[in-house]
Design a protein around this motif. Sequence first.
Motif, mmCIF file in Angstrom:
data_model
loop_
_atom_site.group_PDB
_atom_site.id
_atom_site.type_symbol
_atom_site.label_atom_id
_atom_site.label_comp_id
_atom_site.label_asym_id
_atom_site.label_seq_id
_atom_site.Cartn_x
_atom_site.Cartn_y
_atom_site.Cartn_z
ATOM 1 N N GLY A 122 0.809 -1.208 0.000
ATOM 2 C CA GLY A 122 0.000 0.000 0.000
ATOM 3 C C GLY A 122 0.844 1.260 0.000
ATOM 4 O O GLY A 122 2.072 1.218 0.016
ATOM 5 N N TYR A 123 0.152 2.378 0.004
ATOM 6 C CA TYR A 123 0.792 3.693 0.049
ATOM 7 C C TYR A 123 -0.135 4.622 0.805
ATOM 8 O O TYR A 123 -1.366 4.582 0.614
ATOM 9 C CB TYR A 123 1.017 4.228 -1.364
ATOM 10 N N ALA A 124 0.410 5.440 1.697
ATOM 11 C CA ALA A 124 -0.416 6.363 2.475
ATOM 12 C C ALA A 124 0.042 7.793 2.255
ATOM 13 O O ALA A 124 1.243 8.087 2.256
ATOM 14 C CB ALA A 124 -0.354 6.013 3.957
ATOM 15 N N TRP A 125 -0.930 8.676 2.082
ATOM 16 C CA TRP A 125 -0.698 10.128 1.994
ATOM 17 C C TRP A 125 -1.514 10.767 3.101
ATOM 18 O O TRP A 125 -2.747 10.643 3.131
ATOM 19 C CB TRP A 125 -1.136 10.641 0.623
ATOM 20 N N LEU A 126 -0.825 11.453 4.035
ATOM 21 C CA LEU A 126 -1.466 11.980 5.236
ATOM 22 C C LEU A 126 -1.109 13.452 5.395
ATOM 23 O O LEU A 126 0.070 13.822 5.340
ATOM 24 C CB LEU A 126 -0.986 11.224 6.482
ATOM 25 N N ALA A 127 -2.102 14.302 5.613
ATOM 26 C CA ALA A 127 -1.818 15.721 5.809
ATOM 27 C C ALA A 127 -2.909 16.356 6.652
ATOM 28 O O ALA A 127 -4.055 15.907 6.666
ATOM 29 C CB ALA A 127 -1.688 16.441 4.469
ATOM 30 N N GLY A 128 -2.541 17.416 7.354
ATOM 31 C CA GLY A 128 -3.484 18.123 8.204
ATOM 32 C C GLY A 128 -2.784 18.620 9.446
ATOM 33 O O GLY A 128 -1.603 18.995 9.406
ATOM 34 N N GLU A 129 -3.498 18.633 10.577
ATOM 35 C CA GLU A 129 -2.896 19.078 11.825
ATOM 36 C C GLU A 129 -1.737 18.160 12.193
ATOM 37 O O GLU A 129 -1.803 16.949 12.065
ATOM 38 C CB GLU A 129 -3.963 19.069 12.928
ATOM 39 N N SER A 130 -0.640 18.763 12.660
ATOM 40 C CA SER A 130 0.613 18.035 12.838
ATOM 41 C C SER A 130 0.483 16.826 13.755
ATOM 42 O O SER A 130 0.946 15.725 13.426
ATOM 43 C CB SER A 130 1.680 18.989 13.385
ATOM 44 N N GLY A 131 -0.132 17.004 14.928
ATOM 45 C CA GLY A 131 -0.265 15.880 15.846
ATOM 46 C C GLY A 131 -1.104 14.771 15.268
ATOM 47 O O GLY A 131 -0.829 13.582 15.483
ATOM 48 N N LEU A 132 -2.124 15.130 14.495
ATOM 49 C CA LEU A 132 -2.989 14.144 13.869
ATOM 50 C C LEU A 132 -2.218 13.274 12.884
ATOM 51 O O LEU A 132 -2.301 12.040 12.933
ATOM 52 C CB LEU A 132 -4.141 14.846 13.161
ATOM 53 N N VAL A 133 -1.462 13.898 11.980
ATOM 54 C CA VAL A 133 -0.791 13.101 10.953
ATOM 55 C C VAL A 133 0.318 12.251 11.559
ATOM 56 O O VAL A 133 0.570 11.127 11.086
ATOM 57 C CB VAL A 133 -0.253 13.988 9.809
#
Length: 288
Positions: free
Chosen positions: A236-247
């Motif tokens: 798989g591959y994951a792309w994660l972005a948003g609030e720093s603690g969340l990602v």
Amino acid sequence: MAASKSATLEVEPFLHFDAEVLATLPIGESLVRVTFGGPGLREVTTCGPDQRIKIFLPRAGETSPRVPTGPDWYARYRDMPERERPVMRTYTIRSARPGQIDVDFVRHGDTGPASSWAGGAAPGDRAVIWAPNARFTDYAEGSRMGSDYAPPADTTWQLIAGDETALPAIGGIVEGLAEGERALVFLEVPTEADRQQWQTAGDVSVTWLPRNGVHAGGGSALLAAVRAAQLPEGPGYAWLAGESGLVRGLRRHLVGERGVDRKRIYFCGYWRQGKSEDAPHEPVGSED
């Protein structure tokens, strides 16, 4: 105002482009789409669906921001007196056409200069945009300019997750999926009215997670939804972005509890809970 010379267009990978607001359009409850135009924007290019740019906004009393240009622009920008330095923010190009680009701004009132500007933007307003230069060709093979979405060739499924600040990039990623490409998308947004419809050839499942009055930044619903998700077999591959603690929490879960190779995860903190808009995006890096 930014100035672009033909000689400069041939050598710099990014340039400052003078831009004018052509139109604005509310997108759901919490975003507004600003369409920028101008002759120079014909030289803007993108390297991927999450293309980052910088937008400079005029200070109070100005009609256009005064922005240093050239290879050493950032040092000269930082040396400007604070009362003269234009507001600079990082955004994603939602879509681009010859001479025009769309940028989606999250609206949260007058809590910051960029949100305030976007909420009141009108045709004719001026800005300067620092973006990839279409005439620059001196790149190493495979190099990218401010765009990080890059699934490995053997990827069989993708996990795309973020909050409303990542909506423009995620929309572009989903719309660009090839026929049959499988993606599980998880999005935390302020309200039910922030759901969006995308046209895509991909095999996409979207889970919307409206906060409905809960303060942004906790990310507990998004993290819980990803934890509960049944991920497909295979690479798989994951792309994660948003609030720093969340990602960072999402990445730790995928690596530590799901066994996803950290090299197959892109993550970026677009903003930080408790920090002002002037706090920069956190750089992407490795974590043990």
